[in-house]
Design a protein around this motif. Sequence first.
Motif, PDB file in Angstrom:
ATOM      1  N   ASP A   1      85.016  56.996  13.617  1.00 41.06           N
ATOM      2  CA  ASP A   1      85.124  56.421  14.953  1.00 41.06           C
ATOM      3  C   ASP A   1      86.535  56.656  15.484  1.00 41.06           C
ATOM      4  O   ASP A   1      87.344  57.348  14.873  1.00 41.06           O
ATOM      5  CB  ASP A   1      84.741  54.940  14.942  1.00 41.06           C
ATOM      6  N   ARG A   2      86.859  56.060  16.630  1.00 39.59           N
ATOM      7  CA  ARG A   2      88.159  56.302  17.253  1.00 39.59           C
ATOM      8  C   ARG A   2      89.307  55.667  16.483  1.00 39.59           C
ATOM      9  O   ARG A   2      90.467  55.949  16.761  1.00 39.59           O
ATOM     10  CB  ARG A   2      88.154  55.791  18.693  1.00 39.59           C
ATOM     11  N   SER A   3      88.989  54.815  15.516  1.00 42.39           N
ATOM     12  CA  SER A   3      90.037  54.257  14.657  1.00 42.39           C
ATOM     13  C   SER A   3      90.117  55.022  13.341  1.00 42.39           C
ATOM     14  O   SER A   3      90.863  54.639  12.450  1.00 42.39           O
ATOM     15  CB  SER A   3      89.792  52.770  14.398  1.00 42.39           C
ATOM     16  N   LEU A   4      89.318  56.095  13.216  1.00 41.42           N
ATOM     17  CA  LEU A   4      89.299  57.003  12.061  1.00 41.42           C
ATOM     18  C   LEU A   4      88.620  56.401  10.838  1.00 41.42           C
ATOM     19  O   LEU A   4      88.824  56.857   9.714  1.00 41.42           O
ATOM     20  CB  LEU A   4      90.721  57.485  11.715  1.00 41.42           C
ATOM     21  N   ARG A   5      87.782  55.389  11.035  1.00 41.57           N
ATOM     22  CA  ARG A   5      87.016  54.796   9.946  1.00 41.57           C
ATOM     23  C   ARG A   5      85.660  55.486   9.855  1.00 41.57           C
ATOM     24  O   ARG A   5      85.029  55.778  10.868  1.00 41.57           O
ATOM     25  CB  ARG A   5      86.838  53.296  10.166  1.00 41.57           C
ATOM     26  N   THR A   6      85.208  55.738   8.640  1.00 41.17           N
ATOM     27  CA  THR A   6      83.909  56.367   8.426  1.00 41.17           C
ATOM     28  C   THR A   6      82.803  55.315   8.459  1.00 41.17           C
ATOM     29  O   THR A   6      83.056  54.142   8.741  1.00 41.17           O
ATOM     30  CB  THR A   6      83.876  57.094   7.069  1.00 41.17           C
ATOM     31  N   SER A   7      81.584  55.730   8.126  1.00 43.55           N
ATOM     32  CA  SER A   7      80.470  54.789   8.073  1.00 43.55           C
ATOM     33  C   SER A   7      80.631  53.788   6.941  1.00 43.55           C
ATOM     34  O   SER A   7      79.947  52.764   6.910  1.00 43.55           O
ATOM     35  CB  SER A   7      79.147  55.549   7.916  1.00 43.55           C
ATOM     36  N   ASN A   8      81.511  54.070   5.987  1.00 40.82           N
ATOM     37  CA  ASN A   8      81.891  53.100   4.954  1.00 40.82           C
ATOM     38  C   ASN A   8      83.173  52.428   5.431  1.00 40.82           C
ATOM     39  O   ASN A   8      84.197  53.091   5.604  1.00 40.82           O
ATOM     40  CB  ASN A   8      82.126  53.814   3.620  1.00 40.82           C
ATOM     41  N   PRO A   9      83.179  51.115   5.665  1.00 42.97           N
ATOM     42  CA  PRO A   9      84.342  50.457   6.273  1.00 42.97           C
ATOM     43  C   PRO A   9      85.606  50.483   5.426  1.00 42.97           C
ATOM     44  O   PRO A   9      86.672  50.114   5.913  1.00 42.97           O
ATOM     45  CB  PRO A   9      83.852  49.013   6.495  1.00 42.97           C
ATOM     46  N   THR A  10      85.524  50.928   4.180  1.00 44.03           N
ATOM     47  CA  THR A  10      86.725  51.025   3.351  1.00 44.03           C
ATOM     48  C   THR A  10      87.172  52.468   3.150  1.00 44.03           C
ATOM     49  O   THR A  10      88.087  52.723   2.361  1.00 44.03           O
ATOM     50  CB  THR A  10      86.486  50.377   1.966  1.00 44.03           C
TER      51      THR A  10
ATOM     52  N   LEU B   1      98.050  56.554  11.509  1.00 46.04           N
ATOM     53  CA  LEU B   1      97.270  55.510  12.169  1.00 46.04           C
ATOM     54  C   LEU B   1      96.175  54.993  11.236  1.00 46.04           C
ATOM     55  O   LEU B   1      95.951  53.781  11.132  1.00 46.04           O
ATOM     56  CB  LEU B   1      96.681  56.058  13.460  1.00 46.04           C
ATOM     57  N   ALA B   2      95.479  55.921  10.539  1.00 46.18           N
ATOM     58  CA  ALA B   2      94.395  55.508   9.644  1.00 46.18           C
ATOM     59  C   ALA B   2      94.918  54.632   8.514  1.00 46.18           C
ATOM     60  O   ALA B   2      94.309  53.610   8.161  1.00 46.18           O
ATOM     61  CB  ALA B   2      93.694  56.742   9.068  1.00 46.18           C
ATOM     62  N   SER B   3      96.045  55.007   7.918  1.00 53.53           N
ATOM     63  CA  SER B   3      96.614  54.218   6.825  1.00 53.53           C
ATOM     64  C   SER B   3      97.010  52.829   7.296  1.00 53.53           C
ATOM     65  O   SER B   3      96.769  51.830   6.609  1.00 53.53           O
ATOM     66  CB  SER B   3      97.834  54.930   6.236  1.00 53.53           C
ATOM     67  N   THR B   4      97.628  52.768   8.465  1.00 52.89           N
ATOM     68  CA  THR B   4      98.036  51.470   9.005  1.00 52.89           C
ATOM     69  C   THR B   4      96.816  50.598   9.294  1.00 52.89           C
ATOM     70  O   THR B   4      96.800  49.396   8.977  1.00 52.89           O
ATOM     71  CB  THR B   4      98.863  51.669  10.277  1.00 52.89           C
ATOM     72  N   ASN B   5      95.794  51.197   9.901  1.00 51.00           N
ATOM     73  CA  ASN B   5      94.568  50.436  10.158  1.00 51.00           C
ATOM     74  C   ASN B   5      93.957  49.925   8.866  1.00 51.00           C
ATOM     75  O   ASN B   5      93.512  48.764   8.770  1.00 51.00           O
ATOM     76  CB  ASN B   5      93.554  51.329  10.883  1.00 51.00           C
ATOM     77  N   ALA B   6      93.915  50.770   7.855  1.00 47.82           N
ATOM     78  CA  ALA B   6      93.289  50.396   6.581  1.00 47.82           C
ATOM     79  C   ALA B   6      94.010  49.233   5.918  1.00 47.82           C
ATOM     80  O   ALA B   6      93.384  48.266   5.463  1.00 47.82           O
ATOM     81  CB  ALA B   6      93.256  51.602   5.652  1.00 47.82           C
TER      82      ALA B   6
ATOM     83  N   LEU C   1      96.439  47.124   7.155  1.00 45.45           N
ATOM     84  CA  LEU C   1      96.746  45.926   7.938  1.00 45.45           C
ATOM     85  C   LEU C   1      95.528  45.347   8.641  1.00 45.45           C
ATOM     86  O   LEU C   1      95.637  44.339   9.341  1.00 45.45           O
ATOM     87  CB  LEU C   1      97.833  46.247   8.976  1.00 45.45           C
ATOM     88  N   GLY C   2      94.385  45.990   8.470  1.00 37.81           N
ATOM     89  CA  GLY C   2      93.173  45.479   9.096  1.00 37.81           C
ATOM     90  C   GLY C   2      93.155  45.644  10.593  1.00 37.81           C
ATOM     91  O   GLY C   2      92.494  44.868  11.298  1.00 37.81           O
ATOM     92  N   LEU C   3      93.864  46.649  11.100  1.00 39.20           N
ATOM     93  CA  LEU C   3      93.921  46.878  12.537  1.00 39.20           C
ATOM     94  C   LEU C   3      92.799  47.811  12.974  1.00 39.20           C
ATOM     95  O   LEU C   3      92.146  48.445  12.147  1.00 39.20           O
ATOM     96  CB  LEU C   3      95.282  47.470  12.918  1.00 39.20           C
ATOM     97  N   ARG C   4      92.617  47.932  14.268  1.00 44.01           N
ATOM     98  CA  ARG C   4      91.620  48.865  14.810  1.00 44.01           C
ATOM     99  C   ARG C   4      92.255  49.701  15.923  1.00 44.01           C
ATOM    100  O   ARG C   4      91.646  49.941  16.961  1.00 44.01           O
ATOM    101  CB  ARG C   4      90.408  48.099  15.329  1.00 44.01           C
ATOM    102  N   ARG C   5      93.495  50.113  15.701  1.00 46.99           N
ATOM    103  CA  ARG C   5      94.141  50.973  16.700  1.00 46.99           C
ATOM    104  C   ARG C   5      93.355  52.270  16.831  1.00 46.99           C
ATOM    105  O   ARG C   5      92.840  52.799  15.863  1.00 46.99           O
ATOM    106  CB  ARG C   5      95.587  51.275  16.304  1.00 46.99           C
ATOM    107  N   ARG C   6      93.336  52.778  18.054  1.00 41.63           N
ATOM    108  CA  ARG C   6      92.515  53.948  18.332  1.00 41.63           C
ATOM    109  C   ARG C   6      93.387  55.157  18.678  1.00 41.63           C
ATOM    110  O   ARG C   6      94.486  55.002  19.225  1.00 41.63           O
ATOM    111  CB  ARG C   6      91.567  53.651  19.505  1.00 41.63           C
ATOM    112  N   ILE C   7      92.877  56.330  18.369  1.00 36.63           N
ATOM    113  CA  ILE C   7      93.581  57.553  18.695  1.00 36.63           C
ATOM    114  C   ILE C   7      93.444  57.843  20.188  1.00 36.63           C
ATOM    115  O   ILE C   7      92.561  57.317  20.858  1.00 36.63           O
ATOM    116  CB  ILE C   7      93.032  58.743  17.885  1.00 36.63           C
ATOM    117  N   ASP C   8      94.352  58.679  20.711  1.00 39.19           N
ATOM    118  CA  ASP C   8      94.211  59.127  22.093  1.00 39.19           C
ATOM    119  C   ASP C   8      93.888  60.618  22.089  1.00 39.19           C
ATOM    120  O   ASP C   8      93.794  61.253  21.040  1.00 39.19           O
ATOM    121  CB  ASP C   8      95.463  58.822  22.928  1.00 39.19           C
ATOM    122  N   ASP C   9      93.712  61.173  23.274  1.00 40.25           N
ATOM    123  CA  ASP C   9      93.295  62.568  23.402  1.00 40.25           C
ATOM    124  C   ASP C   9      94.411  63.444  23.966  1.00 40.25           C
ATOM    125  O   ASP C   9      94.139  64.471  24.588  1.00 40.25           O
ATOM    126  CB  ASP C   9      92.059  62.673  24.305  1.00 40.25           C
ATOM    127  N   LEU C  10      95.665  63.071  23.730  1.00 39.76           N
ATOM    128  CA  LEU C  10      96.771  63.829  24.299  1.00 39.76           C
ATOM    129  C   LEU C  10      96.804  65.257  23.731  1.00 39.76           C
ATOM    130  O   LEU C  10      96.836  66.237  24.453  1.00 39.76           O
ATOM    131  CB  LEU C  10      98.086  63.108  24.017  1.00 39.76           C
TER     132      LEU C  10
END
Length: 489
Positions: A296-305, A328-333, A335-344
């Motif tokens: 998804d846009r937070s770089l998480r797969t269908s497995n939430p871990t 971004l993916a490491s930080t989300n993983a 810290l439990g965040l859901r920051r999203r990537i942009d399309d720059l």
Amino acid sequence: MNRRPPVWDLLVVGGGAAGLVGAQTAAGLGADVLLVEQDRTGGECLWTGCVPSKALIAAAGQAAQARRAGTYGVSVGEVSVDFGAVMAHVRRSVTRIAPVDSPEALEQAGVRVLAGTLRFTGPGTADVDGVEVRFRQALIATGSEPLLPRMPGLADVEPLTNETLWDLHALPGRLAVIGAGSTGCEIGQAMARLGSTVTLVETGPRLLAREDPAAAVLVQRALEDDGVLVLTGHSAVAVRATTGQAPGSGVLVLDDGREIDFDRVFVAAGRTPRTHGLGLDALGVRTDRDGSPVVDRSLRTSNPTVWAAGDVTGFPRFSHVAGLHAGLASTNALLGLRRRIDDLNPRVTFTQPELAAVGVPTGSCGPRHRLLEWQHTELDRAVAEGDDTGVTRLVVDRRGRLAGATVVGPRAGETLGELGTAVRQRTSVLRMATTPHAYPTYNDGPWNAVIDEVRRRLAGPTTQRAIGVAVGLRRRWLDRGSVTTRRSA
């Protein structure tokens, strides 16, 4: 870091650009991090991609510049190329940068590095050459590999890719290049400048299909000026090896029956994710048809871990994007965040001239955007250097904020820092125009384009009426002051 926890906070699979940044980011957050790499840390960018190709391009650029020296009144005589020395320069460049991405550097950053081939065996478990590894979360960063088309006879001629090109000991007299994306154009032009007779074959109607068509035309003209035969709208359908000649030589057969003789063939027809044998099904990770993990846009797969970043995903395959996404993916993983990537997604094709682009495509402006353009024939630095082949094309929205940019010219990629920041911050053309730029530089291209736009807006009827009113009020105020001064005198 000698301690080995029973369960790693983050398991990073792959030591390329994404894996390196993801692992170091996680370690910086205080996590117990294990990075597993089956070959060598540094990945494609260091060993077979960004670094060696730019070193090759630099050497080729010197040869081309020497041939043009006469146009500046400088005589250098006949130009010769020592291909062995060129490749030695390429290897020195890689060797100098390699320590930054080494296992030792990772260990110093707090990352445990394990060499071996990993296969996931179940939720939270993996096998590395017979050793069980347990983890709480995982980051898949296994990268990608060159895609070889299914073409009769291709395997018989030992096709070169960006992974094997660097093993060459002699310059091919005739080089056929399949694919006219960034890699095909860069390598094709560089090898032509070093002395190869290069034919570039592209199935699509033009080269650099994802870029602004007007910008791509300038790159094609530059390649042709360097002697590259560009054949767009044609597919290579078969290869026929030649007998009695050096290994790797053959004939490339096109869809119109034309035959291209070559001494080596270089394939730049795309890349495919490295996930085969990884065991993603054991984790319940859903994949696309090409095998890349769906994120998804937070770089998480269908497995939430489980997370994924870099070339293994379906996002643009650039090293800077891989690193940014992995951090971004490491930080989300962790810290439990859901920051999203942009399309720059800033990108550069490192031909000469370079083609650099960011943000909204400049080749297809819709009704909500306006296109600004500045030809480099009017760029003083380009005129002074005798190389005015280039253009700056900017996209602004209805409120006059920068939304996208394409620049063609020497060192065009160096402008993307400023332009990318302006796009991300939605900077107005007025603010850009009032920011001083050193003169004369190639950055004058974007600056002149926005100054021209500000002048156009000032010339509009509504603005002119407002300015007229302001000038009239100022004139009357000054006249009253002048009368008062005379009376006082």
